[in-house]
Design an enzyme around this catalytic site. Structure first.
Site, PDB file in Angstrom:
ATOM      1  N   GLU A  53       0.824  -1.199   0.000  1.00 15.89           N
ATOM      2  CA  GLU A  53       0.000   0.000   0.000  1.00 15.89           C
ATOM      3  C   GLU A  53       0.867   1.261   0.000  1.00 15.89           C
ATOM      4  OE1 GLU A  53      -2.088  -3.067   2.710  1.00 15.89           O
ATOM      5  OE2 GLU A  53      -0.062  -2.592   2.013  1.00 15.89           O
ATOM      6  N   CYS A  78      -2.452  -3.956   7.125  1.00 15.82           N
ATOM      7  CA  CYS A  78      -2.098  -4.132   8.529  1.00 15.82           C
ATOM      8  C   CYS A  78      -2.535  -2.928   9.359  1.00 15.82           C
ATOM      9  CB  CYS A  78      -0.595  -4.368   8.687  1.00 15.82           C
ATOM     10  SG  CYS A  78       0.440  -3.010   8.100  1.00 15.82           S
ATOM     11  N   THR A 199      22.041 -38.008   1.634  1.00 13.68           N
ATOM     12  CA  THR A 199      22.092 -37.161   0.440  1.00 13.68           C
ATOM     13  C   THR A 199      23.298 -36.225   0.499  1.00 13.68           C
ATOM     14  OG1 THR A 199      19.692 -37.254   0.133  1.00 13.68           O
ATOM     15  CG2 THR A 199      20.851 -35.418  -0.898  1.00 13.68           C
ATOM     16  N   ASP A 203      25.872 -36.753  -2.528  1.00  9.48           N
ATOM     17  CA  ASP A 203      25.799 -35.696  -3.551  1.00  9.48           C
ATOM     18  C   ASP A 203      26.737 -34.525  -3.285  1.00  9.48           C
ATOM     19  OD1 ASP A 203      23.792 -37.375  -4.324  1.00  9.48           O
ATOM     20  OD2 ASP A 203      22.178 -35.894  -4.224  1.00  9.48           O
ATOM     21  N   LEU A 207      23.151 -26.590  -2.665  1.00  8.33           N
ATOM     22  CA  LEU A 207      21.839 -26.160  -2.164  1.00  8.33           C
ATOM     23  C   LEU A 207      21.700 -24.646  -2.176  1.00  8.33           C
ATOM     24  CD1 LEU A 207      21.440 -28.646   0.843  1.00  8.33           C
ATOM     25  CD2 LEU A 207      20.686 -28.948  -1.521  1.00  8.33           C
ATOM     26  N   ARG A 210      21.029 -20.725  -8.256  1.00  7.03           N
ATOM     27  CA  ARG A 210      21.904 -20.401  -9.376  1.00  7.03           C
ATOM     28  C   ARG A 210      21.114 -20.122 -10.660  1.00  7.03           C
ATOM     29  NH1 ARG A 210      23.733 -24.636  -6.745  1.00  7.03           N
ATOM     30  NH2 ARG A 210      23.248 -26.190  -8.340  1.00  7.03           N
ATOM     31  N   GLY A 289      16.510 -37.729   0.205  1.00  3.89           N
ATOM     32  CA  GLY A 289      16.273 -38.988  -0.476  1.00  3.89           C
ATOM     33  C   GLY A 289      14.975 -39.639  -0.051  1.00  3.89           C
ATOM     34  N   THR A 292      14.141 -39.865   3.829  1.00  6.53           N
ATOM     35  CA  THR A 292      13.739 -38.573   4.393  1.00  6.53           C
ATOM     36  C   THR A 292      12.319 -38.229   3.974  1.00  6.53           C
ATOM     37  OG1 THR A 292      16.023 -37.782   4.402  1.00  6.53           O
ATOM     38  CG2 THR A 292      14.296 -36.116   4.504  1.00  6.53           C
TER      39      THR A 292
END
Length: 344
Positions: A53, A78, A199, A203, A207, A210, A289, A292
């Site tokens: 706003e 708000c 994982t 791997d 995380l 990009r 994985g 999980t």
């Protein structure tokens, strides 16, 4: 669509521009209309900065132009002072004639109070315009406010014959360019990104973002026995990382180990959920994985599931998560591959 819906749709489109930048706040857009024309518009662009706003009013050539206009806002304005001043006060000072709202804010600090304040000032208020679209846009925010826990999204990729990795656990890249962008956009929409220890070991992922704009989510790893080596990328690149263990607590630069206790899997995830929510983390993307994923499903914590299925068979390997009761109902192409979605 009538004109009210067209202008509210514009407010929702503007709101989406804040994706990846405003969490844990909701995405909000605002359009100022006078004599059938848009004269100003804005959105909440960054956490802690001007609300939609305010941005819309400031976009006007002169403050006085807002008098007798209608403000279309995707979320109830708000009425309390937080990091910024109450938006209802600005709308009242601007002497808008009407405020049209998509969704009522579930936050108890706001819910209904913004509408009441506007009405007491003599401003006409209409709510519920494109309500379902607004609920979908800010579903993570709404769930966190109501259930007092983060919104958990599961994402996994697999072959057409439902394998996620080679038999020895080594990663296989299922993503194409289009699905990579999709996944990184999903990362940008969450405050945290979570994997299991296996994982992380197999791997050694970054995380990070990009292929999308936004803030890097906090990396989270479930490592109950504190077995991860400290030379992994997530411990070495300077980014914020949380590791959830049973009994080991420590902090080194931007990495912290959080002990949750010697708990069952369901209790462990419940404690993780509470810890994250209390720290202001209201949305988490689970990229771990199969084990999980299955633990989160068994704990009843998954709110949204995405499966990206590569259009070829692997023949053997580690099976995709077993998720009883889940039926993927939406499907579209992600490049040459299929993307499936389930909102629970």
């Amino acid at each position: 669509m009538d004109k009210e819906e067209i202008w509210m749709q514009r407010a929702l489109d503007l709101a989406r521009l804040g994706s990846g930048f405003v969490a844990p706040n909701p995405m909000v857009g605002c359009v100022i209309v006078k004599e059938g024309k848009i004269i100003g518009e804005g959105w909440h662009a960054n956490y802690g900065e001007a609300h939609a706003e305010v941005a819309a009013i400031h976009s006007l050539q002169a403050f006085e132009e807002a008098k007798d206009s209608t403000a279309y806002v995707s979320l109830e304005p708000c009425a309390h002072t937080g990091k910024t001043a109450p938006c209802v006060d600005l709308l009242i000072r601007a002497q808008v004639a009407r405020v049209v709202i998509c969704n009522i804010d579930p936050n108890p600090l706001v819910s209904g109070k913004g509408i009441q304040t506007l009405k007491e000032a003599g401003i006409e208020v209409v709510s519920g315009i494109l309500e379902e679209k607004g609920l979908s846009l800010n579903r993570k925010f709404f769930l966190a406010q109501v259930k007092k826990r983060p919104y958990f999204t599961l994402k996994f990729a697999c072959s057409r014959d439902q394998f996620i990795a080679a038999r020895d656990g080594k990663a296989i890249h299922f993503s194409n360019k289009e699905s990579q962008i999709l996944v990184h956009e999903m990362r940008a929409e969450h405050q945290g990104i979570l994997i299991g220890a296996e994982t992380a070991l197999q791997d050694n992922p970054q995380l990070t973002l990009r292929f999308a704009k936004g803030k890097n989510p906090i990396r989270m790893v479930i490592d109950p026995n504190n077995r991860l080596p400290r030379n992994l990328q997530i411990f070495q690149d300077g980014g914020e990382t949380w590791v959830f263990t049973r009994d080991y607590s420590a902090q080194q630069d931007q990495v912290k180990w959080i002990a949750l206790g010697n708990l069952s899997s369901n209790e462990f995830l419940a404690a993780l959920s509470i810890t994250c929510f209390d720290a202001g983390i209201h949305s988490i993307l689970v990229e771990g994985g199969s084990k999980t994923a299955e633990y989160f499903h068994q704990a009843g914590l998954l709110d949204e599931i995405w499966k990206i299925e590569k259009a070829e068979d692997l023949g053997q390997g580690i099976s995709a998560p077993k998720l009883p009761g889940i039926q993927f109902v939406k499907r579209w192409k992600s490049g040459q591959d299929n993307a499936w979605y389930e909102g629970i």
